[in-house]
Design an enzyme around this catalytic site. Structure first.
Site, mmCIF file in Angstrom:
data_model
loop_
_atom_site.group_PDB
_atom_site.id
_atom_site.type_symbol
_atom_site.label_atom_id
_atom_site.label_comp_id
_atom_site.label_asym_id
_atom_site.label_seq_id
_atom_site.Cartn_x
_atom_site.Cartn_y
_atom_site.Cartn_z
ATOM 1 N N ASN A 1 -2.585 -8.026 -20.506
ATOM 2 C CA ASN A 1 -2.193 -7.241 -19.345
ATOM 3 C C ASN A 1 -1.897 -5.837 -19.847
ATOM 4 O O ASN A 1 -1.211 -5.688 -20.844
ATOM 5 C CB ASN A 1 -0.921 -7.890 -18.761
ATOM 6 C CG ASN A 1 -0.413 -7.175 -17.532
ATOM 7 O OD1 ASN A 1 -1.084 -6.311 -17.000
ATOM 8 N ND2 ASN A 1 0.772 -7.560 -17.109
ATOM 9 N N GLY A 2 -2.438 -4.811 -19.193
ATOM 10 C CA GLY A 2 -2.110 -3.449 -19.609
ATOM 11 C C GLY A 2 -3.322 -2.721 -20.158
ATOM 12 O O GLY A 2 -4.465 -3.106 -19.891
ATOM 13 N N LYS B 1 5.280 8.569 5.923
ATOM 14 C CA LYS B 1 6.039 7.400 5.433
ATOM 15 C C LYS B 1 7.094 7.007 6.446
ATOM 16 O O LYS B 1 7.270 5.849 6.783
ATOM 17 C CB LYS B 1 6.742 7.700 4.113
ATOM 18 C CG LYS B 1 6.054 7.567 2.809
ATOM 19 C CD LYS B 1 5.368 6.290 2.489
ATOM 20 C CE LYS B 1 4.076 6.121 3.188
ATOM 21 N NZ LYS B 1 2.840 6.379 2.622
ATOM 22 N N ARG C 1 0.155 -10.101 -7.993
ATOM 23 C CA ARG C 1 -0.020 -9.008 -8.957
ATOM 24 C C ARG C 1 -1.485 -8.586 -9.116
ATOM 25 O O ARG C 1 -1.768 -7.596 -9.764
ATOM 26 C CB ARG C 1 0.490 -9.440 -10.342
ATOM 27 C CG ARG C 1 1.963 -9.670 -10.398
ATOM 28 C CD ARG C 1 2.311 -10.156 -11.775
ATOM 29 N NE ARG C 1 2.005 -9.120 -12.738
ATOM 30 C CZ ARG C 1 2.900 -8.303 -13.259
ATOM 31 N NH1 ARG C 1 4.145 -8.402 -12.900
ATOM 32 N NH2 ARG C 1 2.558 -7.388 -14.133
ATOM 33 N N HIS D 1 5.973 29.253 16.024
ATOM 34 C CA HIS D 1 4.845 29.399 16.941
ATOM 35 C C HIS D 1 4.825 28.291 17.996
ATOM 36 O O HIS D 1 3.799 28.073 18.631
ATOM 37 C CB HIS D 1 3.532 29.440 16.155
ATOM 38 C CG HIS D 1 3.466 30.616 15.235
ATOM 39 N ND1 HIS D 1 3.295 31.906 15.678
ATOM 40 C CD2 HIS D 1 3.619 30.719 13.895
ATOM 41 C CE1 HIS D 1 3.318 32.752 14.654
ATOM 42 N NE2 HIS D 1 3.519 32.042 13.551
ATOM 43 N N CYS E 1 -1.824 -7.353 -14.376
ATOM 44 C CA CYS E 1 -2.438 -8.658 -14.154
ATOM 45 C C CYS E 1 -1.366 -9.727 -14.275
ATOM 46 O O CYS E 1 -0.220 -9.436 -14.593
ATOM 47 C CB CYS E 1 -3.508 -8.908 -15.193
ATOM 48 S SG CYS E 1 -4.647 -7.537 -15.363
ATOM 49 N N GLU F 1 5.536 5.589 9.893
ATOM 50 C CA GLU F 1 4.793 4.328 9.895
ATOM 51 C C GLU F 1 5.689 3.109 9.704
ATOM 52 O O GLU F 1 5.352 2.026 10.161
ATOM 53 C CB GLU F 1 3.649 4.337 8.878
ATOM 54 C CG GLU F 1 4.070 4.315 7.432
ATOM 55 C CD GLU F 1 2.894 4.275 6.469
ATOM 56 O OE1 GLU F 1 1.892 3.609 6.753
ATOM 57 O OE2 GLU F 1 2.988 4.916 5.409
ATOM 58 N N GLU G 1 3.248 13.858 3.795
ATOM 59 C CA GLU G 1 3.353 12.476 3.322
ATOM 60 C C GLU G 1 4.740 11.899 3.647
ATOM 61 O O GLU G 1 4.857 10.740 4.049
ATOM 62 C CB GLU G 1 3.030 12.408 1.827
ATOM 63 C CG GLU G 1 3.192 11.052 1.166
ATOM 64 C CD GLU G 1 2.386 9.933 1.808
ATOM 65 O OE1 GLU G 1 1.558 10.168 2.684
ATOM 66 O OE2 GLU G 1 2.635 8.763 1.433
ATOM 67 N N TRP H 1 -6.282 -7.843 -12.351
ATOM 68 C CA TRP H 1 -6.428 -6.658 -11.506
ATOM 69 C C TRP H 1 -7.028 -5.624 -12.440
ATOM 70 O O TRP H 1 -6.351 -5.075 -13.298
ATOM 71 C CB TRP H 1 -5.061 -6.229 -10.971
ATOM 72 C CG TRP H 1 -5.114 -4.985 -10.148
ATOM 73 C CD1 TRP H 1 -4.816 -3.719 -10.556
ATOM 74 C CD2 TRP H 1 -5.479 -4.873 -8.775
ATOM 75 N NE1 TRP H 1 -4.993 -2.838 -9.519
ATOM 76 C CE2 TRP H 1 -5.392 -3.520 -8.420
ATOM 77 C CE3 TRP H 1 -5.894 -5.799 -7.803
ATOM 78 C CZ2 TRP H 1 -5.688 -3.057 -7.136
ATOM 79 C CZ3 TRP H 1 -6.184 -5.336 -6.534
ATOM 80 C CH2 TRP H 1 -6.069 -3.981 -6.207
ATOM 81 N N LYS I 1 -3.403 -2.812 5.543
ATOM 82 C CA LYS I 1 -3.396 -2.146 4.235
ATOM 83 C C LYS I 1 -4.712 -1.405 3.994
ATOM 84 O O LYS I 1 -4.726 -0.339 3.396
ATOM 85 C CB LYS I 1 -3.156 -3.186 3.131
ATOM 86 C CG LYS I 1 -3.063 -2.606 1.734
ATOM 87 C CD LYS I 1 -1.777 -1.828 1.534
ATOM 88 C CE LYS I 1 -1.747 -1.071 0.230
ATOM 89 N NZ LYS I 1 -0.826 0.073 0.272
HETATM 90 C C1 F6R Z 1 -0.081 4.924 4.619
HETATM 91 C C2 F6R Z 1 -1.312 4.361 4.112
HETATM 92 C C3 F6R Z 1 -2.574 4.741 4.787
HETATM 93 C C4 F6R Z 1 -3.717 4.807 3.778
HETATM 94 C C5 F6R Z 1 -5.051 5.067 4.477
HETATM 95 C C6 F6R Z 1 -6.175 5.207 3.484
HETATM 96 O O1 F6R Z 1 1.008 4.536 3.856
HETATM 97 O O2 F6R Z 1 -1.316 3.605 3.187
HETATM 98 O O3 F6R Z 1 -2.454 5.953 5.458
HETATM 99 O O4 F6R Z 1 -3.437 5.828 2.880
HETATM 100 O O5 F6R Z 1 -5.332 4.017 5.356
HETATM 101 O O6 F6R Z 1 -6.290 4.062 2.706
HETATM 102 P P1 F6R Z 1 -7.070 4.082 1.341
HETATM 103 O O7 F6R Z 1 -6.288 4.948 0.402
HETATM 104 O O8 F6R Z 1 -7.140 2.662 0.914
HETATM 105 O O9 F6R Z 1 -8.410 4.692 1.625
#
Ligand code: F6R
Length: 611
Positions: free
Chosen positions: A100-101, A488, A27, A507, A2, A491, A484, A74, A606
């Site tokens: 915070n924490g 990363k 934050r 294959h 937070c 994207e 993953e 948060w 996001k």
């Molecule tokens: C990639 C990324 C996305 C999310 C996906 C699901 O870095 O962030 O692939 O993982 O859109 O999002 P959440 O976890 O918010 O359901």
């Protein structure tokens, strides 16, 4: 994670605190509040929602006074409501704190206070602290805070005030950050440097286990055991944007480097010996006994965490587990036998597909357990149980720290189930618990190595930045990590990349491997180590340029690869928490070498709240 801001000086405190909170909004922002000392009383204004709601409240009636504290939240304990917003007061409203924490032992403290007749007006762990401070007070706020925090364990930072001493703030740092700022005849305290930069550049950064008493005349700094501390002020030359990123060039890099803290927080207060306590998981032993199947549903990075989870639940507990993309699941007609549990994994808790997939399984009788980073998110509203991931606000669109926190949540669930259902004997449970406890330190050491993983991945990124296609391979848990790593990279770097189980190459995809094709292999799983090496030999024979992620003590891997990204040795089951780190860094540095917009990649959001 937070934001905290406090002020003491000659000016009206509220506007200064509000301005500081604005600087800390990055934050967290699910609720906010201020408390100001005014003529022998403390006036509190707080509201759920973004800071604009608090601003509107303050525009109606702003408390007057030159000393105060504020908070932007948060949530980690309790939904984001007006009641749960900070500051919190004691019943006499003579004391207020922002915090915070996580207070690890808040439940025991709360029970004890309840037995002695206390009543609480929020669901937060913070409120127990203000009760303790009020109970300990005998005319000296600093002493009361010292005695109260001696009873609390956890990782936290707090600022306390009392109407009895209207010119004093007391701040404590126990792992969570806290910094003091010095103006002319005024002093500030905040959880982050950005909050101070509109007023001063002269600061002292508090260290763990320190307490500061702040008055208009200056500060007194000491250890919690009372030992005085002398520390020089330092001059900050960051601008606000740099300060928000903690000096890192991008939020993604900052968040990668936050992972030791995130792993530690995710375990805090939840693991004791081999016993796991998950505060919002309420199933009974009957449910555990009868559990026959686990579903995992999620999208993107969260799904990749779920792929690792599938290996963990099946490998460790032998409970059949199916991981399905939520966007596929929602339009299927899944066969849901009785006695199943669904893990819906979502950083935001708002992903439309994940909500729909999870609901479908729940409607067909599966118990719904949310793993999410956002307290009070849509997913939590209809879940039967919730495991919060405690990663803190993640700003970079490319998820990093939330992924590792999702892994930890699943390990904890597996250990909990394994213990209570007798699927793990003492020795096996101890091995997992001990290895889990070592992880924060191991992630930290991995990131801190001199000439280590960050430099090495930056160097390799230079070689990858102009390639067209990059392949990631692995087996079992290593394959989960490869998916993953590949996501990363693609994207944020916009390079084509693909992950596949190492055995799948021959294959079809092997046809695409020619001289210089980059292949990144994760090879930590000892039971299939040699099998993955065979796949490496196949790509090497076609001229591939191979980068491996392998344990520090693996001396064999060098024979089949061009470069090795080393990670500390852990039990194979937990290796994803370590092996993902170099891949996150590699993705970051490739995107950086290509001069791209790292925190906000094109076409992506996001949180995907529409279908
Ligand atoms: C990639 C990324 C996305 C999310 C996906 C699901 O870095 O962030 O692939 O993982 O859109 O999002 P959440 O976890 O918010 O359901």
């Amino acid at each position: 994670m937070c934001g905290i801001m406090g002020y003491v000086g000659p000016r009206p405190a509220s506007p200064i605190i509000l301005q500081g909170l604005r600087r800390l909004e990055y934050r967290g922002y699910d609720s906010a509040g201020v408390a100001v000392a005014n003529q022998g009383a403390i006036e509190v204004r707080k509201a759920a929602g973004k800071l604009d709601r608090l601003t509107a409240l303050l525009e109606e009636t702003s408390p007057e006074g030159q000393l105060g504290i504020g908070h932007t939240r948060w949530a980690t304990h309790g939904a984001p409501t007006d009641f749960n917003a900070h500051p919190h007061s004691d019943p006499s409203e003579s004391f207020a704190i922002v915090h915070n924490g996580i207070i690890e032992n808040y439940f025991e403290l709360r029970e004890e206070l309840l037995r002695s007749g206390a009543s609480f007006s929020s669901e937060t762990d913070t409120e127990v602290l203000v009760h303790l401070i009020a109970a300990e007070y005998d005319g000296d706020l600093a002493e009361a805070v010292r005695r109260a925090v001696a009873r609390a364990s956890g990782a936290y930072a707090l600022v306390a005030m009392t109407a009895h001493e209207p010119d004093t703030l007391v701040a404590v740092r126990m792992i969570s950050p806290m910094v003091i700022g010095f103006g002319d005849g005024e002093t500030f305290v905040a959880s982050g440097i950005p909050a101070l930069l509109d007023h001063t550049r002269r600061v002292i950064v508090m260290e763990d286990g320190e307490m500061v008493t702040i008055t208009p005349q200056g500060i007194r700094m000491e250890k919690l055991d009372g030992t005085p501390i002398e520390r020089e002020q330092t001059e900050i030359d960051w601008d606000v944007e740099q300060a928000e990123k903690g000096g890192y060039p991008h939020f993604m890099l900052k968040e990668i480097f936050e992972q030791p803290r995130v792993v530690a927080d995710s375990l805090l207060g939840r693991l004791s010996g081999t016993d796991v306590t998950l505060e919002d998981v309420g199933w009974d032993t009957g449910f555990e006994e009868s559990l026959e199947k686990i579903w995992i549903t999620a999208c993107g990075t969260a799904f990749h965490a779920g792929l690792a989870g599938k290996e963990v639940f099946e490998g460790l507990l032998r409970i059949p587990t199916e991981a399905v993309y939520a966007h596929e699941l929602r339009y299927r007609d899944p066969i849901v036998a009785p006695n199943s549990m669904t893990l819906a994994i979502s950083q935001s808790g708002e992903t439309a597909d994940t909500l729909a997939g999870a609901r479908l399984l729940q409607e067909r009788g599966s118990r719904l357990v949310a793993i999410t980073n956002v307290v009070g998110s849509a997913l939590t509203h209809y879940s039967d149980d919730v495991v919060y991931t405690r990663a803190g606000l993640e700003i970079s669109v490319a998820s990093t720290k939330a992924y590792t926190a999702m892994l930890i949540a699943q390990y904890l669930l597996a250990l909990k189930l394994g213990r209570s259902r007798g699927l793990l004997d003492d020795g096996a449970a101890r091995e997992v618990a001990t290895a889990l406890e070592a992880l924060p330190e191991q992630v930290e050491s991995l990131l801190k190595r001199e000439e280590g993983i960050d430099e090495m991945s930056r160097f390799l990124a230079g070689q990858l930045a102009d390639k067209d296609d990059i392949y990631f391979i692995g087996r079992g848990l290593d394959y989960a990590v490869a998916t993953e790593g590949s996501l990363k990279l693609k994207e944020i770097s916009y390079l084509h990349s693909e992950a596949m189980p190492a055995g799948e190459l021959k294959h079809g995809t092997l046809a695409l491997v020619t001289e210089g094709t980059p292949v990144i292999v994760v090879n930590t799983q000892q039971h299939v180590y040699d099998k993955t090496v065979s796949a490496l030999q196949e790509v090497k024979a076609r001229g591939a340029s191979v980068i491996a992620v392998a344990y520090d003590d693996d001396t064999e891997i060098e024979h089949y690869t061009d470069h090795v990204l080393r990670i500390p040795r852990t039990m194979d089951l937990l290796s994803p928490v370590l092996s993902i780190v170099p891949l996150q860094l590699l993705a970051y540095h490739v995107a950086d070498a290509r001069g791209l917009e790292i925190d906000q990649p094109r076409n992506l959001a996001k949180s995907v709240t529409v279908e």
